[in-house]
Design an enzyme around this catalytic site. Structure first.
Site, mmCIF file in Angstrom:
data_model
loop_
_atom_site.group_PDB
_atom_site.id
_atom_site.type_symbol
_atom_site.label_atom_id
_atom_site.label_comp_id
_atom_site.label_asym_id
_atom_site.label_seq_id
_atom_site.Cartn_x
_atom_site.Cartn_y
_atom_site.Cartn_z
ATOM 1 C CB THR A 1 14.752 3.018 11.671
ATOM 2 O OG1 THR A 1 15.150 4.172 12.391
ATOM 3 C CG2 THR A 1 15.611 1.930 12.088
ATOM 4 C CB THR B 1 -0.852 0.136 1.122
ATOM 5 O OG1 THR B 1 -1.897 -1.176 1.197
ATOM 6 C CG2 THR B 1 -1.786 1.179 1.306
ATOM 7 C CB SER C 1 2.804 -7.237 -0.005
ATOM 8 O OG SER C 1 2.553 -7.111 1.310
ATOM 9 N N GLY C 2 5.439 -8.694 1.292
ATOM 10 C CA GLY C 2 5.954 -9.994 2.017
ATOM 11 C C GLY C 2 5.008 -10.939 2.668
ATOM 12 C CG HIS C 3 0.997 -9.606 4.410
ATOM 13 N ND1 HIS C 3 -0.198 -9.983 4.441
ATOM 14 C CD2 HIS C 3 1.161 -8.500 3.699
ATOM 15 C CE1 HIS C 3 -0.960 -9.014 3.829
ATOM 16 N NE2 HIS C 3 -0.129 -8.114 3.526
ATOM 17 C CB CYS D 1 -18.040 -7.877 4.049
ATOM 18 S SG CYS D 1 -19.261 -8.817 4.762
ATOM 19 C CD GLN E 1 -3.062 -11.761 -3.864
ATOM 20 O OE1 GLN E 1 -2.854 -12.694 -3.713
ATOM 21 N NE2 GLN E 1 -3.457 -11.002 -2.796
#
Ligand code: PLP
Length: 375
Positions: free
Chosen positions: A237, A74, A199-201, A320, A179
């Site tokens: 940092t 993001t 994005s890492g997660h 939702c 994705q």
């Protein structure tokens, strides 16, 4: 909780791999130093960050010094949309299937007076080069944003062709590849994209760490004012353990695309074969780890809640509230008015065929119970 819960929401987030945790651990303990410190210990941490940066660049075939770490995709997306200079009268073009991060940034810029236009997908979920060409024909676009893999229907976009169309019309090309990391080989030289984020997660690393690739020569204003971290591109940092984990996970994911896809295909086939109701939202090119299914006469928000209570965690893929859902804009923009409301199931490395079959049976029973809940 005695009942086994089946998690089918890996597109939302993934668990962290053991090797990925191992790559991070020393930087929480023995090597905890601040990479911005000039002393020798700080410089050990700084070398580690540069090692991670180089590993990420290699994983996506990028030149040295083109990767910067961020707190999330993001943040990277905000930096691109808000940091690229758009000349007077110039416009930004986004696709009609972008994630909310891109969509919301573009909407804000539009409210602030910037010109934004949307290139729509076809009925098969694809952003076609011809459609982009039409959107760019006046030569006034400065930036084009099309994601690599859609997060709702899993369509794989023709990024190389789209980037070429943008470049022919003098626009920069940005792709959100969040994705795509597990299922698609990312090669920024081959596709010739100007910017790309991940994005890492989403690929078995830690939450709170993203990455932005910026081709040499492309200028983006920093989003944050502060220190000179990330070579002056991103103040704050650096989270050293997170970037060490990120580099390990990105390298691993990119090295294992074929086996990942073979596994996802097995799981997806088992799941779809067992499903009795609903229409699988197929697209022309598609990953196997994301499956959206449309149900006629069923409210998808209520279905997702009922499934969660029955032990299957999935997603409606859009905001939702109070048990009612709206159709994700990607599907609306595909023009699929024939489809009922959709629920997204997404598979991951830990998903087994047995889980997929068991989940599909629970979906069948739950849909039977809910049939007729939409007037
Ligand atoms: N882009 C896509 C396609 C996503 O699926 C997501 C996360 O759901 C994001 C961007 C945002 O990523 P992050 O959680 O790192 O901000």
């Amino acid at each position: 909780m005695s009942k086994q819960v089946i998690y089918l929401d890996y597109a939302a987030t993934t668990p962290v791999d053991a090797e990925v945790i191992a790559a991070a651990l020393p930087y929480y303990g023995s090597t905890f130093f601040n990479p911005s410190s000039a002393h020798t210990l700080g410089q050990v941490a700084a070398s580690a960050v540069e090692f991670a940066r180089r590993a990420c660049e290699k994983a996506i075939n990028a030149d040295r010094g083109t990767v910067r770490f961020t707190s999330s995709a993001t943040e990277a997306i905000n930096q691109v949309l808000k940091g690229i200079e758009i000349p007077e009268g110039g416009k930004i073009v986004i696709s009609g299937i972008e994630h909310d991060a891109v969509k919301a940034c573009a909407e804000r810029l539009e409210r602030e007076g910037k010109r934004v236009s949307i290139v729509m997908p076809d009925v098969n979920g694809m952003i076609l080069p011809d459609a982009l060409e039409k959107e760019l024909k006046n030569g006034d676009a400065a930036l084009v944003c099309v994601m690599t893999v859609n997060n709702i229907v899993g369509s794989i976009q023709p990024i190389k062709e789209l980037a070429a169309v943008a470049h022919n019309r003098g626009a920069l090309f940005f792709t959100d590849a969040v994705q795509a990391v597990n299922s698609t080989e990312i090669n920024v030289k081959d596709t010739d994209v100007d910017m790309l984020c991940v994005s890492g997660h989403k690929f078995y690393s830690l939450k709170g760490c993203g990455m932005l690739y910026v081709k040499n020569g492309v200028k983006i204003k920093p989003l944050l004012d502060g220190g000179n971290q990330e070579h002056g591109n991103r103040a704050g940092t650096v989270d050293v353990p997170a970037v060490m984990a990120f580099a390990e996970a990105l390298t691993k994911a990119q090295n294992n695309v074929d086996s990942y896809n073979a596994h996802s295909k097995k799981v997806k086939t088992a799941f779809l074969n067992e499903l009795k109701y609903g229409v699988f939202v197929k697209t022309s090119e598609q990953v196997d780890d994301i499956v959206s299914v449309a149900y006629d006469g069923v409210d998808s928000g209520r279905l997702a809640v009922a499934l969660s209570m029955a032990g299957v965690c999935c997603s409606v893929g859009s905001a939702c509230s109070a048990g009612s859902a709206t159709q994700p804009h990607a599907i609306v923009n595909m023009g699929r008015k024939d489809l009922g409301q959709t629920v997204r199931f997404s598979f991951g490395k830990p998903t087994t065929v047995e889980q997929a079959v068991a989940a599909a049976r629970i979906v069948n029973e739950t849909v039977e119970k809910l049939k007729g809940s939409v007037e």
